[in-house]
Design a protein around this motif. Structure first.
Motif, PDB file in Angstrom:
ATOM      1  N   SER A 165     -31.343 -12.189 -22.342  1.00  0.00           N
ATOM      2  CA  SER A 165     -32.243 -11.053 -22.093  1.00  0.00           C
ATOM      3  C   SER A 165     -31.919 -10.264 -20.824  1.00  0.00           C
ATOM      4  N   PRO A 166     -31.595 -10.927 -19.693  1.00  0.00           N
ATOM      5  CA  PRO A 166     -31.298 -10.126 -18.489  1.00  0.00           C
ATOM      6  C   PRO A 166     -30.150  -9.143 -18.697  1.00  0.00           C
ATOM      7  N   LEU A 167     -29.084  -9.565 -19.371  1.00  0.00           N
ATOM      8  CA  LEU A 167     -27.960  -8.676 -19.639  1.00  0.00           C
ATOM      9  C   LEU A 167     -28.377  -7.546 -20.565  1.00  0.00           C
ATOM     10  N   ILE A 168     -29.120  -7.861 -21.610  1.00  0.00           N
ATOM     11  CA  ILE A 168     -29.566  -6.846 -22.573  1.00  0.00           C
ATOM     12  C   ILE A 168     -30.467  -5.828 -21.885  1.00  0.00           C
ATOM     13  N   ARG A 169     -31.394  -6.310 -21.068  1.00  0.00           N
ATOM     14  CA  ARG A 169     -32.306  -5.388 -20.369  1.00  0.00           C
ATOM     15  C   ARG A 169     -31.545  -4.503 -19.392  1.00  0.00           C
ATOM     16  N   ARG A 170     -30.526  -5.069 -18.722  1.00  0.00           N
ATOM     17  CA  ARG A 170     -29.731  -4.278 -17.790  1.00  0.00           C
ATOM     18  C   ARG A 170     -29.044  -3.132 -18.515  1.00  0.00           C
TER      19      ARG A 170
END
Length: 210
Positions: free
Chosen positions: A139-144
């Motif tokens: 999720s952190p990569l996708i949100r970034r």
């Protein structure tokens, strides 16, 4: 009364069981490996095995989760400094798919009946936890990428992770798809998903930070 182990001894035996499982499952396959062989390789009695795992399926699933974590770390490390573009999104799918299908442990469940046999013996919460772990890691990569405008923001990270998992599950149907067209089919599907998730500029080119 069941034997009690101190924390250090319990940790040591559990690690031995995982090492035994990794070796035996890779060498003989999931179906041909039994609890007695796993226990013997770990240096414990068969009955003691059940103090650590309720079934060989539960031990196998824990190994599978270890493999998944290792693969996620490898993929995320490669993408850490990648520019947010369609190529990076494609790499996320392709590299994750490649590493998953090359793992000796994960290959053991790349048959529909094999995966069903494993999941059937697991508590539902373990399966749900596995999906939640994938969402938490990615999720952190996708949100970034969404915040930077490279990835569609109208889809939740949970749905995008589910799409990745769905592509991986297609590997269960290699024979159904047809081995002669399987690789080309997966390449096309991964490309189509990457295209569909990427945000394009008015000129029709994928967004890329300059």
């Amino acid at each position: 009364m069941p034997r009690k182990f101190d924390p250090d001894e319990k940790s040591r035996i559990q690690r031995k069981l995982l090492e035994a499982g990794r070796s035996l499952f890779a060498k003989y396959g999931f179906k041909k490996t039994n609890v007695g062989e796993l226990a013997q390789a770990a240096g414990i009695a068969s009955g003691t095995f059940y103090l650590f795992y309720r079934s060989k399926e539960e031990l196998f699933f824990e190994l599978m989760e270890e493999e998944e974590r290792s693969i996620q770390q490898s993929v995320l490390a490669r993408l850490e400094n990648a520019s947010e573009s369609k190529d990076a999104i494609r790499l996320l799918f392709k590299e994750g798919f490649r590493l998953m299908t090359e793992s000796p442990i994960i290959r053991e469940v790349l048959l529909p009946e094999q995966l069903e046999a494993v999941v059937r013996k697991l508590p539902p919460e373990k399966v749900e936890r596995n999906y939640a772990m994938d969402v938490r890691k990615l999720s952190p990569l996708i949100r970034r990428w969404q915040e930077d405008g490279a990835l569609r923001a109208d889809m939740s990270p949970e749905i995008i992770v589910s799409m990745l998992r769905s592509l991986l599950l297609l590997s269960l149907h290699k024979h159904t798809i047809g081995e002669s067209v399987y690789e080309a089919t997966m390449e096309a599907l991964i490309g189509a998903v990457a295209d569909g998730l990427s945000v394009e500029t008015k000129g029709g080119r994928p967004h890329d930070r300059g």
